[in-house]
Write a protein that holds these residues in place. Structure first.
Motif, PDB file in Angstrom:
ATOM      1  N   ALA A 267       8.158   9.793   0.021  1.00 31.38           N
ATOM      2  CA  ALA A 267       8.533  10.153  -1.352  1.00 31.38           C
ATOM      3  C   ALA A 267       7.475   9.694  -2.341  1.00 31.38           C
ATOM      4  O   ALA A 267       7.168  10.399  -3.316  1.00 31.38           O
ATOM      5  CB  ALA A 267       9.887   9.556  -1.696  1.00 31.38           C
ATOM      6  N   ALA A 268       6.918   8.506  -2.098  1.00 32.81           N
ATOM      7  CA  ALA A 268       5.873   8.004  -2.980  1.00 32.81           C
ATOM      8  C   ALA A 268       4.649   8.912  -2.945  1.00 32.81           C
ATOM      9  O   ALA A 268       4.079   9.255  -3.985  1.00 32.81           O
ATOM     10  CB  ALA A 268       5.502   6.578  -2.583  1.00 32.81           C
ATOM     11  N   ILE A 269       4.257   9.324  -1.740  1.00 31.38           N
ATOM     12  CA  ILE A 269       3.093  10.209  -1.606  1.00 31.38           C
ATOM     13  C   ILE A 269       3.387  11.582  -2.191  1.00 31.38           C
ATOM     14  O   ILE A 269       2.570  12.167  -2.920  1.00 31.38           O
ATOM     15  CB  ILE A 269       2.683  10.319  -0.125  1.00 31.38           C
TER      16      ILE A 269
ATOM     17  N   GLN B  86       5.309   2.394  -8.869  1.00 30.28           N
ATOM     18  CA  GLN B  86       6.574   1.880  -9.407  1.00 30.28           C
ATOM     19  C   GLN B  86       7.645   1.822  -8.332  1.00 30.28           C
ATOM     20  O   GLN B  86       8.506   0.937  -8.339  1.00 30.28           O
ATOM     21  CB  GLN B  86       7.019   2.726 -10.597  1.00 30.28           C
ATOM     22  N   ILE B  87       7.603   2.758  -7.393  1.00 31.86           N
ATOM     23  CA  ILE B  87       8.503   2.670  -6.234  1.00 31.86           C
ATOM     24  C   ILE B  87       8.214   1.386  -5.466  1.00 31.86           C
ATOM     25  O   ILE B  87       9.131   0.623  -5.116  1.00 31.86           O
ATOM     26  CB  ILE B  87       8.325   3.899  -5.311  1.00 31.86           C
TER      27      ILE B  87
ATOM     28  N   ALA C 251      13.415  -0.198  -2.131  1.00 31.61           N
ATOM     29  CA  ALA C 251      13.567   0.466  -3.436  1.00 31.61           C
ATOM     30  C   ALA C 251      14.484   1.678  -3.339  1.00 31.61           C
ATOM     31  O   ALA C 251      14.643   2.417  -4.320  1.00 31.61           O
ATOM     32  CB  ALA C 251      12.205   0.896  -3.962  1.00 31.61           C
ATOM     33  N   GLY C 252      15.077   1.909  -2.153  1.00 30.39           N
ATOM     34  CA  GLY C 252      15.917   3.093  -1.961  1.00 30.39           C
ATOM     35  C   GLY C 252      15.106   4.363  -1.848  1.00 30.39           C
ATOM     36  O   GLY C 252      15.589   5.452  -2.157  1.00 30.39           O
ATOM     37  N   SER C 253      13.853   4.242  -1.399  1.00 32.11           N
ATOM     38  CA  SER C 253      12.964   5.397  -1.327  1.00 32.11           C
ATOM     39  C   SER C 253      12.214   5.362  -0.002  1.00 32.11           C
ATOM     40  O   SER C 253      12.673   4.776   0.978  1.00 32.11           O
ATOM     41  CB  SER C 253      12.001   5.381  -2.524  1.00 32.11           C
ATOM     42  N   SER C 254      11.048   5.971   0.032  1.00 37.68           N
ATOM     43  CA  SER C 254      10.234   6.011   1.240  1.00 37.68           C
ATOM     44  C   SER C 254       8.781   6.201   0.856  1.00 37.68           C
ATOM     45  O   SER C 254       8.455   6.650  -0.255  1.00 37.68           O
ATOM     46  CB  SER C 254      10.676   7.162   2.145  1.00 37.68           C
ATOM     47  N   ILE C 255       7.891   5.875   1.786  1.00 36.71           N
ATOM     48  CA  ILE C 255       6.471   6.115   1.561  1.00 36.71           C
ATOM     49  C   ILE C 255       6.204   7.605   1.382  1.00 36.71           C
ATOM     50  O   ILE C 255       5.391   8.025   0.550  1.00 36.71           O
ATOM     51  CB  ILE C 255       5.636   5.534   2.716  1.00 36.71           C
TER      52      ILE C 255
ATOM     53  N   SER D  44       0.841  -1.200   0.000  1.00 33.14           N
ATOM     54  CA  SER D  44       0.000   0.000   0.000  1.00 33.14           C
ATOM     55  C   SER D  44       0.878   1.253   0.000  1.00 33.14           C
ATOM     56  O   SER D  44       2.068   1.201   0.314  1.00 33.14           O
ATOM     57  CB  SER D  44      -0.875   0.032   1.254  1.00 33.14           C
ATOM     58  N   VAL D  45       0.267   2.375  -0.285  1.00 33.36           N
ATOM     59  CA  VAL D  45       0.940   3.662  -0.179  1.00 33.36           C
ATOM     60  C   VAL D  45       0.223   4.556   0.838  1.00 33.36           C
ATOM     61  O   VAL D  45       0.828   5.087   1.764  1.00 33.36           O
ATOM     62  CB  VAL D  45       1.019   4.377  -1.544  1.00 33.36           C
TER      63      VAL D  45
END
Length: 411
Positions: free
Chosen positions: A65-67, A77-78, A59-63, A39-40
């Motif tokens: 960043a996704a939001i 895609q993240i 994925a080298g990211s964060s929730i 989920s996001v």
């Protein structure tokens, strides 16, 4: 203690009930469950084994960043990258034995990436609202993916969708219990071909290679078979490939849907696997049985194989183009590559008197092959048809020489 563990992947903020239902069915049958939330925006009713935050971090990211991306496609895609990385690592760690993933178009997009990240032989089940849909391009499908239509379940549990979900739960657990992973006892030769009414060399080559101590895996070159072949080549599962059924590459060049994607004839070369190649069925272009033959092909030789697939033929210039494309792809190889040109024909229907006999087209391909199959590609011709014993003998001669000099490990 359960015997097999199934990884369940999905968006627990919107499909919590459905995912938990599958978990309940798996545990009721004696299986173990590992859960992953992709989920996001929302959260599951109960914590998952691998949270959405862990997935985004993989994925080298964060929730956040996704939001903050403000775009649902970018956000998912993240999560797809993270889920693929995390699932692959968990499998390497021995954490699960099979995976089932639930989704609509968003979840299916992610599921396809996760399945491709896992090796052949790992049971992979996708319960999707778009299973078998033409919106899924062939090259997104992993070699051994299984799909079940998520019928009537877009929002909430009901008796209709439970039929799909329970089947998926039983199927993935049963597959994890029953699967016999590919063996590593004998080196494997990967071979492409079509049915023996068209290409017969495998009947001569398979027993000869087995007598030499090799296992032979023959892939049906009608799209999905070539995808499986390329997938295993990318995993370096073959000691050598005999890529003699090239119709999928011809179909790709012609824009046919009967294709195995843009990576055809690239994976073995990139993986350092020795290749022996010949242009089996490279004179034909295949169409799905439901397609109308394009106007530009209607004056050509035509063969309707069955209700699923039919073929027309390339003209002389198109055959020259196809020879150039083969040379381009083989030229990227990092291991020895040998192209064999059978001078008397490349499939059973092009023999004299049959529907696809076209000596001018064959001569054009041969002429172009002589020009473009240059270093690092080795080139030889055999005064025979591709289905003749002399062709098989030539392939075995090259194979044996490579075994003798250590290019191919001994069987």
């Amino acid at each position: 203690m359960s015997d097999k563990t199934i990884l369940i992947v999905g968006t627990y903020d919107t499909k919590d009930d459905e995912l938990n239902y599958m978990a309940e069915r798996i545990t009721a049958m004696g299986g173990g469950v590992l859960t992953m939330d992709v989920s996001v925006l929302g959260d599951p009713s109960e914590p998952c084994d691998h949270s959405k935050h862990a997935v985004a971090e993989a994925a080298g990211s964060s929730i956040k960043a996704a939001i903050d991306s403000g775009d649902e496609n970018t956000a998912m895609q993240i999560m797809a990258r993270g889920a693929s990385q995390l699932a692959a690592q968990l499998y390497r760690d021995g954490a699960f034995d099979g995976v089932v993933i639930l989704g609509g178009t968003m979840g299916t997009d992610l599921a396809l990436d996760v399945c491709q990240a896992l090796p052949m032989g790992v049971p992979k089940y996708v319960v999707s609202t778009v299973s078998f849909s033409p919106i899924i391009p062939p090259e997104r499908l992993s070699a051994d993916i299984q799909m079940i239509l998520w019928a009537g379940g877009l929002y909430g549990l009901n008796s209709v969708c439970k039929a799909s979900l329970s089947q998926a739960a039983g199927a993935v657990l049963g597959a994890a219990r029953a699967v016999e992973p590919p063996s590593t006892d004998r080196p494997i030769v990967g071979m492409t071909s079509l049915g023996s009414s068209c290409l017969k060399y495998m009947k001569l080559l398979k027993p000869a290679l087995e007598q030499r101590g090799y296992e032979v895996a023959i892939f049906h070159a009608t799209g999905m078979g070539g995808m499986a072949f390329e997938s295993l080549a990318a995993q370096r599962r073959f000691c050598c490939v005999m890529d003699f059924g090239l119709s999928e590459l011809g179909n790709l060049i012609a824009g046919s849907v009967v294709s195995s994607g843009s990576q055809r004839m690239l994976s073995a070369g990139r993986s350092g696997i020795p290749q022996i190649v010949a242009p089996g069925c490279f004179d034909l272009v295949d169409f799905a049985g439901w397609q109308d033959i394009p106007e530009s092909y209607r004056d050509r030789p035509f063969h309707e194989h069955n209700r699923l697939i039919k073929s027309s033929a390339f003209n002389a210039e198109e055959r020259r183009e196809s020879a150039r494309e083969v040379a381009k792809r083989l030229g990227t190889a990092t291991a020895p590559t040998h192209f064999i040109m059978p001078l008397h024909g490349v499939e059973e229907w092009d023999r004299e008197g049959d529907v696809a006999h076209d000596p001018e087209g064959l001569a054009a391909f041969t002429d172009e092959a002589r020009k473009v199959m240059t270093d690092p590609i080795s080139y030889s011709e055999v005064d025979a048809h591709i289905n003749d014993q002399a062709f098989a003998d030539k392939a075995l001669e090259i194979f044996d020489a490579w075994v003798a000099d250590g290019t191919i490990r001994k069987g």
